[in-house]
Each structure stands twice: as structure tokens, then as C-alpha cells.
Write an enzyme that holds these catalytic residues in place. Structure first.
Site: not given
Ligand code: PLP
Length: 532
Positions: A113
Site C-alpha cells: 500500500k
Molecule cells: C491491502 C493488501 C492486500 C489486498 O490488496 P487489494 O488491493 O485490497 O486487493 C494484499 N496483501 C496485503 C499485505 C495488503 O496490505
């Protein structure tokens, strides 16, 4: 380039507006008027571009120069990715024949993120400053705009948002988390950020309670207007945009590792497939945009954990929350909705907030009789009806032809916790150590890798699995999976940034009841302190 809502509202908005507003008034998500195509010479012109140069080229296709001049955009991008620990920003690692891992976790909070939120934080600051300068010129001086970002987190989003927004001018950030229900590392990552504009609120309750409080405060018009509330959740268009970059970057990295030029005849024979551990469908949706811009991606594989609403959709065309028969307390079974707790908590969702954007494209492309504006309006009304169905019946169903459209781009699979742990073990101790390296997967990445391994692929296909978190961030699942290997020492994968993290000074307000009024009071009190 302008943007409109997936639910048919006729308004056209600028990039800056959709970033600051987040969600459309009609409840829809913003999408670009058209998906831009690539310059015809992109395979050669972008060949030796760094991550940040690629970002500049790609962002420029979506952000008009008269909104953010190229020079400013370049500055914003450079500033955003200077916080990453790897010069490649998102390095691509070869694990075995035809199989690569794209590491997206080299930002400040060790999860993917950061790629989007480091940029979004700087973008917010830039857009606010610009707005304030403009009103200053209009002698509107007493109207200095500030924004109060409010969000709830079950772990990863909160820390990435805090690191994206810490110390940003005219922005305060409040993140609610359920006390004791986020991992110790995640909790410490959030509460040890001591910048004045960062406020953590630990609520006695669940993640859903936190989410409900946030929704209540957003719909409280008086409170919302007074503090100019803003959201940073995964539906913000700028987050999707930022994530498109690493699909392109990895494409060039892969060709470079094969020692083949992307525009050579040899390259035409090579196929790509991306596997993405998926929750809210933001990460993989960026891959959909990359593909439709012209990046030659064969398939995007949606990998879910037991919270499999997306996997079931791609198998049936029905998008339906998990229904679980629960006991009503008097011995009767009634249908309830549920989210399972898994080893990959960042993917524990009941519905995927970004999925609505894909639904719009499925609706739009399934209409073949009309053109232009009419077609766009009709797509909006189809999506609106689907979302109404989802709200009233907890379920929506697309037509067979629309599902077929989705299956041109997507495959899907669902991975259990058991399989996640087996995958972590299998990659730590490869069966054939000459053709495969030992690699410690985090449980989210392991979901993607497990799905990738189950794909039947031709010999000219390369799979790239997106790695969404550093294994040390989800240490409990990793240690549990690898406990039978005495040679595995967790300390060896522990980043130096995590050493002593749990003992650092923390700042957090505790609220003993999940009560919106108490949160409102806390926010106002904290804001007062911030400005002393
Ligand atoms: C947010 C997140 C995801 C999922 O990603 P999306 O964009 O919500 O599909 C997967 N793995 C981790 C570690 C995350 O923080």
C-alpha cells in the site's frame, strides 16, 4: 482527460477533484473517460526508464498538464519514492524457471500500500496548497483550506496512510483501529509515529465497529463540513493510478532478465501472467488498466483466501457475500453474513470495494447497439441496478456474456490457510535447490504463489506473482509455518527498522466504547492540541 462516476451521474470531474473527493455523490467510483493508449514507440522509448520515469510517463496520460504541470508531477513522484529502501522501488526476483516475484514491500511500512499512499500523501498536500494559493489570489484569505483525513483500519491501510500523510501541511489524520485486534507490529507502526498531525484512536470493539463510526462521522454533515473530512481508502483513483506503474516496470525488468528486447521478434512469442493476492481488488485492477492501455498481459489471476467472493464471481457470475447459517439463539438456523479470519488478514473482506470499476467496464462492453454518450449512460444505469441489488439482496448477477468478457482478462483461485502454510514451507525448502531459490513468503504473497502454482501454463509463459508484504510483518503465520525447520531463524529476516519497534514511544488515544460521539469529542480535542 476527465473522470465520471460508475453509477451514471452525468458530472465530469477533473483529476484533482476526484482525488480530493474520493467517492462520487451518487455512491459510485470515479473512472477515467477513456483508458489512454500508449505511445506507439513505448517498448523502445521506455525501455531503460527507472520506476519514477515510468511513473511520470504513465501518470501524464491520466493527469492533464494544465492541472499538474509535468515539472511539478516529476517532483511529486521523486519525493514519493525517495522513501523506498530499494533503488529499483519494486524489484523483480527470479525464484524458479518462468516464475518471478515482484516485491512491492520496500516502502516505509513494508506492505504494497505504500506504493500508492506515499504518492497520495504528497498529492493531497500539493493539491491543497494549490487551492489555498488560488483563493489567496482571489483575496479570499480567510478561507484557508485544511483537510481532516479519517479512516478505519484492520492493519495495513492505517500504517501506510499514516506514513503517507505524516508531517503534511494542512492535513490532519485520524486512524481508528480495534484495540488489541491488529498485530503488535502493525499497532506499533501506527502509534510510534509522533508527528503532531497524526492521531491514532484505539477503539474497544471490532474493525466493523471502527468502520461504522467512520461512516457515521462522514454522514454527519455538520461535523463533516466543519472539519472537511477526507478519505484515503482504496477506492481513491490516485491509488489505482500509482499501482499501474509496477506492471510496466516488471514487464521491462523481466525482459531485461531474459536478455531479450521487448520489441524483438523473439519477444512476441513470450506470454505474461500476473498472480495477485486480492482483497479489495485495487492491486489487480491496476493490472487491468495496464492491460487495456496496451501492456501485453495474457491473464490476471485473482487469488483469494477463504473470503472468496471474487473467486465465486469468476466461476459463476454471481457476486454474493458469504452466507453462513448461524444459530439465532433459539435453535433456529438463519442466514447471516460473515468474514472469515485467515492467516492473510489484509484480504479478509466481505465485498471488494474496487470491483465496481470492473463491473462498469463489463456493462459498457456488453452493450453493442449504441455508441458514445448513450452507451456510457446505459452502462452507468446497469451498474447502479447491480449495486442496488447488492444492497437489497446481498447479491448481484451478471449475464453470461458479461462474465465471458471478464474471463478474457481474469482467472481466479481460492487458497485455504492450510495451503498458504504449505506454500510458505515449500518455498522455504525448495524440492530442487538447483532450479529454485529458497524464499520466505509472507502469508498474503503465499496465497498468490499457491494460486500461480496451480495454473496450467504453456512453456512460453512467464508468471509474475505480486508480493504484497514483507514476511516479518506477519511473523506469527510465518513462524508457525516454518516451526519444524530448526535452521529457520526469524531474526535473519527481521528488517532493522523492526528492531526495538515495540518498545518505542507511542501516542494513541484509547476509547472504551465504540461510540461515535466519543470519537467526535476526541477528534476535536486532539485537533485543538495539534494547533497549540
Ligand atoms: C491491502 C493488501 C492486500 C489486498 O490488496 P487489494 O488491493 O485490497 O486487493 C494484499 N496483501 C496485503 C499485505 C495488503 O496490505
Amino acid at each position: 482527460m476527465k473522470y465520471f462516476s460508475t453509477r451514471g451521474s452525468p458530472d465530469l470531474l477533473t483529476f484533482s477533484e476526484v482525488v480530493l473527493i474520493g467517492l462520487s455523490k451518487d455512491g459510485g467510483l470515479f473512472i477515467p473517460q477513456t483508458i489512454p493508449t500508449l505511445p506507439s514507440d513505448w517498448k523502445t522509448a521506455w525501455l531503460n526508464h527507472s520506476f519514477t520515469s515510468l511513473a511520470l510517463e504513465i501518470f501524464s496520460l491520466y493527469i492533464p498538464d494544465n492541472e499538474i504541470p509535468r515539472k511539478d508531477l516529476e517532483c511529486l513522484i521523486n519525493k514519493s519514492y525517495s522513501t523506498f529502501r530499494e533503488s529499483d522501488i519494486t524489484p523483480l526476483k527470479k525464484i524458479k524457471e518462468n516464475f518471478y516475484i515482484l516485491e512491492l514491500f520496500h516502502g516505509p511500512t513494508f506492505a504494497f500500500k505504500d506504493v500508492a499512499l506515499q504518492f497520495l500523501g504528497n498529492l493531497f498536500e500539493y493539491l491543497l496548497e494549490k487551492k489555498n494559493l488560488e483563493s489567496l489570489e482571489k483575496k479570499d484569505t480567510n478561507k484557508k483550506e485544511r483537510i481532516t483525513i479519517l479512516g478505519a483500519t484492520s492493519g495495513d491501510t492505517g500504517s501506510a496512510a499514516i506514513y503517507g500523510l505524516r508531517n503534511k501541511k494542512d492535513i490532519s489524520v485520524f486512524i481508528l483501529h480495534p484495540r488489541g485486534k491488529v498485530s503488535p507490529v502493525q499497532e506499533a507502526q501506527m502509534t510510534t509515529v509522533l508527528d503532531k498531525n497524526v492521531h491514532n484512536i484505539a477503539v474497544e470493539g471490532t474493525f466493523d465497529d471502527c468502520q461504522d463510526i467512520v461512516k457515521t462521522l462522514f454522514s454527519d454533515n455538520q461535523f463533516n463540513q466543519k472539519h472537511n473530512l477526507g478519505a484515503i481508502n482504496s477506492i481513491n483513483w490516485a491509488r489505482i493510478l500509482a499501482q499501474i506503474v509496477y506492471y510496466f516496470h516488471s514487464y521491462f525488468q523481466l525482459f531485461s532478465s531474459l536478455n531479450i528486447l521487448p520489441n524483438s521478434p523473439e519477444a512476441n512469442n513470450i506470454k505474461f501472467q500476473y498472480c495477485v493476492p486480492t482483497g479489495n481488488f485495487g492491486d489487480i485492477l491496476a493490472g487491468y488498466y495496464a492491460k487495456h492501455m496496451g501492456l501485453p498481459i495474457e491473464n490476471l489471476v485473482v487469488a483469494t483466501n477463504s473470503n472468496d467472493i471474487l473467486d465465486r464471481f469468476f466461476k459463476t457470475g454471481r457476486y454474493e457475500k458469504i452466507v453462513k447459517i448461524v444459530n439465532d439463539g433459539e435453535g433456529n438456523g438463519i442466514g447471516g453474513h460473515t468474514v472469515y479470519e485467515t492467516l492473510s488478514p489484509a484480504m479478509d473482506i466481505s465485498i471488494s470495494s474496487n470491483f465496481e470499476r470492473l463491473l462498469w467496464y463489463l456493462a459498457y462492453e456488453s452493450i453493442d447497439t449504441k455508441s458514445g454518450k448513450e452507451k456510457i449512460n446505459l452502462a452507468g444505469s446497469i451498474v447502479k441496478k447491480w449495486m442496488d441489488d447488492l444492497k437489497s439482496k446481498q447479491c448481484l448477477t451478471v449475464e453470461r456474456a458479461q462474465l465471458e468478457l471478464a474471463l478474457r482478462d481474469f482467472k481466479s483461485d481460492k487458497i485455504s490457510d492450510q495451503e498458504t502454510m504449505e506454500t510458505i514451507r515449500r518455498y522455504y525448502v525448495p524440492q530442487d535447490s538447483r532450479s529454485q531459490i529458497s524464499y520466505v513468503l509472507d502469508p498474503h504473497t503465499a496465497v498468490g504463489v499457491a494460486a500461480a502454482d496451480r495454473q496450467k501454463i504453456p512453456s512460453n509463459m512467464y508468471q509474475i506473482c505480486l508480493s504484497t508484504a514483507h514476511p516479518a510483518k506477519f511473523s506469527a503465520a510465518v513462524e508457525e509455518s516454518l516451526k519444524s525447520f530448526s535452521e529457520f531463524k526469524f531474526q535473519e529476516i527481521l528488517p532493522k527498522e523492526f528492531v526495538g519497534l515495540l518498545e518505542k514511544e507511542k501516542r494513541c488515544v484509547y476509547i472504551e466504547k465504540a461510540d461515535p460521539e466519543m470519537v467526535k469529542k476526541t477528534i476535536e480535542c486532539e485537533l485543538e492540541k495539534e494547533f497549540i
